[in-house]
Design a protein around this motif. Sequence first.
Motif, PDB file in Angstrom:
ATOM      1  N   UNK A  74      19.644 -20.262 -11.694  1.00  0.00           N
ATOM      2  CA  UNK A  74      18.244 -19.577 -11.775  1.00  0.00           C
ATOM      3  C   UNK A  74      17.978 -17.780 -12.183  1.00  0.00           C
ATOM      4  N   UNK A  75      19.404 -17.500 -11.858  1.00  0.00           N
ATOM      5  CA  UNK A  75      19.372 -15.414 -12.269  1.00  0.00           C
ATOM      6  C   UNK A  75      20.233 -15.457 -13.576  1.00  0.00           C
ATOM      7  N   UNK A  76      19.602 -15.432 -14.473  1.00  0.00           N
ATOM      8  CA  UNK A  76      20.825 -15.082 -15.687  1.00  0.00           C
ATOM      9  C   UNK A  76      21.279 -13.187 -15.956  1.00  0.00           C
ATOM     10  N   UNK A  77      22.441 -13.230 -16.168  1.00  0.00           N
ATOM     11  CA  UNK A  77      23.234 -11.836 -16.654  1.00  0.00           C
ATOM     12  C   UNK A  77      22.548 -12.026 -17.960  1.00  0.00           C
ATOM     13  N   UNK A  78      21.947 -10.436 -18.015  1.00  0.00           N
ATOM     14  CA  UNK A  78      21.862  -9.864 -19.715  1.00  0.00           C
ATOM     15  C   UNK A  78      22.982  -8.653 -19.536  1.00  0.00           C
ATOM     16  N   UNK A  79      23.395  -8.252 -21.247  1.00  0.00           N
ATOM     17  CA  UNK A  79      23.810  -7.061 -20.972  1.00  0.00           C
ATOM     18  C   UNK A  79      23.799  -6.632 -22.256  1.00  0.00           C
ATOM     19  N   UNK A  80      24.183  -5.072 -22.285  1.00  0.00           N
ATOM     20  CA  UNK A  80      24.358  -4.505 -23.832  1.00  0.00           C
ATOM     21  C   UNK A  80      25.312  -4.173 -23.858  1.00  0.00           C
ATOM     22  N   UNK A  81      25.798  -4.241 -25.279  1.00  0.00           N
ATOM     23  CA  UNK A  81      26.891  -3.999 -25.954  1.00  0.00           C
ATOM     24  C   UNK A  81      27.049  -2.269 -24.986  1.00  0.00           C
ATOM     25  N   UNK A  82      28.749  -2.145 -25.003  1.00  0.00           N
ATOM     26  CA  UNK A  82      29.212  -0.975 -24.118  1.00  0.00           C
ATOM     27  C   UNK A  82      28.770  -0.018 -25.224  1.00  0.00           C
ATOM     28  N   UNK A  83      28.704   1.354 -24.705  1.00  0.00           N
ATOM     29  CA  UNK A  83      28.688   2.540 -25.732  1.00  0.00           C
ATOM     30  C   UNK A  83      28.893   3.947 -24.733  1.00  0.00           C
ATOM     31  N   UNK A  84      29.999   4.064 -26.034  1.00  0.00           N
ATOM     32  CA  UNK A  84      30.939   5.021 -26.159  1.00  0.00           C
ATOM     33  C   UNK A  84      29.784   7.115 -26.079  1.00  0.00           C
ATOM     34  N   UNK A  85      30.067   7.568 -25.193  1.00  0.00           N
ATOM     35  CA  UNK A  85      29.595   8.511 -25.281  1.00  0.00           C
ATOM     36  C   UNK A  85      30.947  10.480 -24.256  1.00  0.00           C
ATOM     37  N   UNK A  86      30.807  10.765 -26.032  1.00  0.00           N
ATOM     38  CA  UNK A  86      31.705  11.785 -25.841  1.00  0.00           C
ATOM     39  C   UNK A  86      31.799  12.860 -24.661  1.00  0.00           C
ATOM     40  N   UNK A  87      30.950  13.470 -24.651  1.00  0.00           N
ATOM     41  CA  UNK A  87      31.056  14.302 -23.214  1.00  0.00           C
ATOM     42  C   UNK A  87      29.116  14.379 -22.204  1.00  0.00           C
ATOM     43  N   UNK A  88      30.122  15.229 -21.241  1.00  0.00           N
ATOM     44  CA  UNK A  88      29.313  14.801 -19.715  1.00  0.00           C
ATOM     45  C   UNK A  88      27.073  14.749 -20.265  1.00  0.00           C
TER      46      UNK A  88
END
Length: 114
Positions: free
Chosen positions: A82-96
């Motif tokens: 009944x509950x489906x998990x959807x996810x985005x492609x992981x994103x890499x970020x270089x700095x805080x």
Amino acid sequence: MSEHIENADGQGEILIDGNRAPVPYLVKVVRENSSYEVQVSLNASRDWLLTQGFEREATLLRGNGDSISVRADKVLQVGDPLSVVLHAEPETIGSREDLLAAFPELDVARMHRL
């Protein structure tokens, strides 16, 4: 070596073929050496998704107005949970600084560990 840094909740909308519904989502941050990997996921109602014609991909409209594509691991069917998990492609970020600018859901006061 990766290190889990923070989880943050956000409020947004899921968008499928012009139809919208409010949805909470999760932002997870992992430090990978000198960069950060961000993973966004959400849970959505299987029945609502199927009613909208969802098969595998939708758009998450994040609280800050940005949109991101979210996907199911497989084509959704009536017999799925009944509950489906959807996810985005992981994103890499270089700095805080770039991380906090891209994901304001992360509370700056909690981000002292970055």
